[in-house]
Design a protein around this motif. Structure first.
Motif, PDB file in Angstrom:
ATOM      1  N   LYS A  42       0.734  -1.238  -0.078  1.00 12.33           N
ATOM      2  CA  LYS A  42       0.102  -0.022  -0.114  1.00 12.33           C
ATOM      3  C   LYS A  42       1.037   1.176  -0.024  1.00 12.33           C
ATOM      4  O   LYS A  42       0.655   2.215  -0.713  1.00 12.33           O
ATOM      5  CB  LYS A  42      -0.862   0.097   1.168  1.00 12.33           C
ATOM      6  N   LYS A  43       2.030   1.255   0.718  1.00 10.00           N
ATOM      7  CA  LYS A  43       2.811   2.522   0.817  1.00 10.00           C
ATOM      8  C   LYS A  43       3.422   2.607  -0.672  1.00 10.00           C
ATOM      9  O   LYS A  43       3.427   3.545  -1.158  1.00 10.00           O
ATOM     10  CB  LYS A  43       4.075   2.285   1.732  1.00 10.00           C
ATOM     11  N   GLU A  44       3.812   1.530  -1.158  1.00  6.91           N
ATOM     12  CA  GLU A  44       4.386   1.624  -2.677  1.00  6.91           C
ATOM     13  C   GLU A  44       3.643   2.186  -3.545  1.00  6.91           C
ATOM     14  O   GLU A  44       3.649   2.677  -4.428  1.00  6.91           O
ATOM     15  CB  GLU A  44       5.119   0.360  -2.931  1.00  6.91           C
ATOM     16  N   GLU A  45       2.186   1.750  -3.461  1.00  7.10           N
ATOM     17  CA  GLU A  45       1.161   2.153  -4.323  1.00  7.10           C
ATOM     18  C   GLU A  45       0.960   3.657  -4.137  1.00  7.10           C
ATOM     19  O   GLU A  45       0.857   4.518  -5.295  1.00  7.10           O
ATOM     20  CB  GLU A  45      -0.248   1.518  -4.095  1.00  7.10           C
ATOM     21  N   GLU A  46       0.929   4.036  -2.883  1.00  7.86           N
ATOM     22  CA  GLU A  46       0.803   5.501  -2.744  1.00  7.86           C
ATOM     23  C   GLU A  46       2.201   6.327  -3.363  1.00  7.86           C
ATOM     24  O   GLU A  46       1.730   7.486  -3.979  1.00  7.86           O
ATOM     25  CB  GLU A  46       0.770   5.994  -1.107  1.00  7.86           C
ATOM     26  N   LYS A  47       3.124   5.876  -3.062  1.00 15.97           N
ATOM     27  CA  LYS A  47       4.278   6.660  -3.756  1.00 15.97           C
ATOM     28  C   LYS A  47       4.259   6.529  -5.575  1.00 15.97           C
ATOM     29  O   LYS A  47       4.566   7.431  -6.073  1.00 15.97           O
ATOM     30  CB  LYS A  47       5.585   5.858  -3.310  1.00 15.97           C
ATOM     31  N   THR A  48       3.908   5.494  -5.856  1.00 18.87           N
ATOM     32  CA  THR A  48       3.617   5.292  -7.257  1.00 18.87           C
ATOM     33  C   THR A  48       2.371   6.259  -7.835  1.00 18.87           C
ATOM     34  O   THR A  48       2.619   7.122  -8.917  1.00 18.87           O
ATOM     35  CB  THR A  48       3.170   3.976  -7.972  1.00 18.87           C
ATOM     36  N   LYS A  49       1.295   6.508  -7.128  1.00 14.75           N
ATOM     37  CA  LYS A  49       0.535   7.491  -7.592  1.00 14.75           C
ATOM     38  C   LYS A  49       0.856   8.880  -7.570  1.00 14.75           C
ATOM     39  O   LYS A  49       0.610   9.462  -8.412  1.00 14.75           O
ATOM     40  CB  LYS A  49      -0.779   7.204  -6.629  1.00 14.75           C
ATOM     41  N   GLU A  50       1.713   9.079  -6.299  1.00 15.51           N
ATOM     42  CA  GLU A  50       2.355  10.581  -6.418  1.00 15.51           C
ATOM     43  C   GLU A  50       3.350  10.868  -7.502  1.00 15.51           C
ATOM     44  O   GLU A  50       3.323  11.882  -8.136  1.00 15.51           O
ATOM     45  CB  GLU A  50       2.923  10.557  -4.849  1.00 15.51           C
ATOM     46  N   LEU A  51       4.077   9.988  -7.756  1.00 11.39           N
ATOM     47  CA  LEU A  51       4.982   9.911  -9.049  1.00 11.39           C
ATOM     48  C   LEU A  51       4.171  10.279 -10.310  1.00 11.39           C
ATOM     49  O   LEU A  51       4.486  11.098 -11.055  1.00 11.39           O
ATOM     50  CB  LEU A  51       5.856   8.721  -8.966  1.00 11.39           C
ATOM     51  N   GLU A  52       3.178   9.344 -10.479  1.00 13.97           N
ATOM     52  CA  GLU A  52       2.362   9.548 -11.768  1.00 13.97           C
ATOM     53  C   GLU A  52       1.648  10.940 -11.581  1.00 13.97           C
ATOM     54  O   GLU A  52       1.591  11.530 -12.748  1.00 13.97           O
ATOM     55  CB  GLU A  52       1.107   8.545 -11.379  1.00 13.97           C
ATOM     56  N   ALA A  53       1.124  11.617 -10.679  1.00 15.58           N
ATOM     57  CA  ALA A  53       0.681  12.568 -10.637  1.00 15.58           C
ATOM     58  C   ALA A  53       1.788  13.779 -10.900  1.00 15.58           C
ATOM     59  O   ALA A  53       1.400  14.565 -11.725  1.00 15.58           O
ATOM     60  CB  ALA A  53       0.134  12.949  -9.259  1.00 15.58           C
ATOM     61  N   LYS A  54       3.049  13.651 -10.312  1.00 16.39           N
ATOM     62  CA  LYS A  54       4.102  14.617 -10.595  1.00 16.39           C
ATOM     63  C   LYS A  54       4.477  14.733 -12.205  1.00 16.39           C
ATOM     64  O   LYS A  54       4.449  15.540 -12.933  1.00 16.39           O
ATOM     65  CB  LYS A  54       5.164  14.242  -9.862  1.00 16.39           C
ATOM     66  N   LEU A  55       4.589  13.340 -12.856  1.00 15.15           N
ATOM     67  CA  LEU A  55       4.616  13.179 -14.256  1.00 15.15           C
ATOM     68  C   LEU A  55       3.725  13.701 -15.041  1.00 15.15           C
ATOM     69  O   LEU A  55       3.920  14.351 -15.873  1.00 15.15           O
ATOM     70  CB  LEU A  55       5.006  11.684 -14.647  1.00 15.15           C
ATOM     71  N   LYS A  56       2.329  13.611 -14.773  1.00 13.49           N
ATOM     72  CA  LYS A  56       1.356  14.244 -15.592  1.00 13.49           C
ATOM     73  C   LYS A  56       1.411  15.674 -15.494  1.00 13.49           C
ATOM     74  O   LYS A  56       1.225  16.296 -16.490  1.00 13.49           O
ATOM     75  CB  LYS A  56      -0.009  13.551 -15.080  1.00 13.49           C
ATOM     76  N   GLU A  57       1.745  16.236 -14.129  1.00 18.76           N
ATOM     77  CA  GLU A  57       1.948  17.721 -14.007  1.00 18.76           C
ATOM     78  C   GLU A  57       2.905  18.243 -15.018  1.00 18.76           C
ATOM     79  O   GLU A  57       2.681  19.322 -15.681  1.00 18.76           O
ATOM     80  CB  GLU A  57       2.052  17.918 -12.765  1.00 18.76           C
ATOM     81  N   GLN A  58       3.905  17.573 -15.053  1.00 21.83           N
ATOM     82  CA  GLN A  58       5.200  18.109 -15.823  1.00 21.83           C
ATOM     83  C   GLN A  58       4.935  18.031 -17.358  1.00 21.83           C
ATOM     84  O   GLN A  58       5.102  18.689 -18.083  1.00 21.83           O
ATOM     85  CB  GLN A  58       6.371  17.190 -15.516  1.00 21.83           C
ATOM     86  N   ASP A  59       4.298  16.885 -17.752  1.00 24.31           N
ATOM     87  CA  ASP A  59       3.855  16.844 -19.081  1.00 24.31           C
ATOM     88  C   ASP A  59       3.046  17.945 -19.449  1.00 24.31           C
ATOM     89  O   ASP A  59       3.326  18.406 -20.451  1.00 24.31           O
ATOM     90  CB  ASP A  59       3.341  15.329 -19.352  1.00 24.31           C
ATOM     91  N   ASN A  60       1.803  18.279 -18.369  1.00 17.43           N
ATOM     92  CA  ASN A  60       0.989  19.197 -18.871  1.00 17.43           C
ATOM     93  C   ASN A  60       1.668  20.522 -18.987  1.00 17.43           C
ATOM     94  O   ASN A  60       1.370  21.647 -19.877  1.00 17.43           O
ATOM     95  CB  ASN A  60      -0.041  19.303 -17.864  1.00 17.43           C
ATOM     96  N   LYS A  61       2.762  20.833 -18.281  1.00 13.97           N
ATOM     97  CA  LYS A  61       3.486  22.192 -18.186  1.00 13.97           C
ATOM     98  C   LYS A  61       4.167  22.278 -19.558  1.00 13.97           C
ATOM     99  O   LYS A  61       4.322  23.020 -20.080  1.00 13.97           O
ATOM    100  CB  LYS A  61       4.333  22.112 -17.170  1.00 13.97           C
ATOM    101  N   LYS A  62       4.837  21.167 -19.805  1.00 15.67           N
ATOM    102  CA  LYS A  62       5.665  20.977 -21.019  1.00 15.67           C
ATOM    103  C   LYS A  62       4.924  21.334 -22.360  1.00 15.67           C
ATOM    104  O   LYS A  62       5.278  21.917 -23.288  1.00 15.67           O
ATOM    105  CB  LYS A  62       6.389  19.764 -21.397  1.00 15.67           C
ATOM    106  N   SER A  63       3.437  20.815 -22.172  1.00 18.05           N
ATOM    107  CA  SER A  63       2.633  20.877 -23.681  1.00 18.05           C
ATOM    108  C   SER A  63       2.169  22.340 -23.646  1.00 18.05           C
ATOM    109  O   SER A  63       1.663  22.538 -24.804  1.00 18.05           O
ATOM    110  CB  SER A  63       1.512  19.827 -23.486  1.00 18.05           C
ATOM    111  N   LEU A  64       2.131  23.159 -22.725  1.00 20.64           N
ATOM    112  CA  LEU A  64       1.460  24.488 -22.767  1.00 20.64           C
ATOM    113  C   LEU A  64       2.718  25.338 -23.150  1.00 20.64           C
ATOM    114  O   LEU A  64       2.851  25.908 -24.227  1.00 20.64           O
ATOM    115  CB  LEU A  64       1.280  24.977 -21.269  1.00 20.64           C
TER     116      LEU A  64
END
Length: 64
Positions: A42-64
């Motif tokens: 469960k801890k690893e799942e939370e870390k993965t979700k946080e990393l996924e959110a960061k990567l999506k946020e970075q991808d959105n910033k780059k696409s703008l």
């Protein structure tokens, strides 16, 4: 037919106590390890979700 000689069922049922105690210890240890694995997972799942959110946020910033 020959396997019947290998089986041993004691007349005195108190001889089952050490076997039951050993089995109980191993079952409790298995349950503890199982719970630990679930907790770590469960801890690893939370870390993965946080990393996924960061990567999506970075991808959105780059696409703008």
């Amino acid at each position: 037919m020959y396997l019947m000689f290998l089986l041993y069922f004691p007349e005195d049922k108190r001889e089952y106590i050490p076997a039951f105690a050993t089995m109980a210890i191993f079952v409790l240890a298995a349950v503890a390890v199982w719970r630990l694995i679930i907790k770590i997972s469960k801890k690893e799942e939370e870390k993965t979700k946080e990393l996924e959110a960061k990567l999506k946020e970075q991808d959105n910033k780059k696409s703008l």
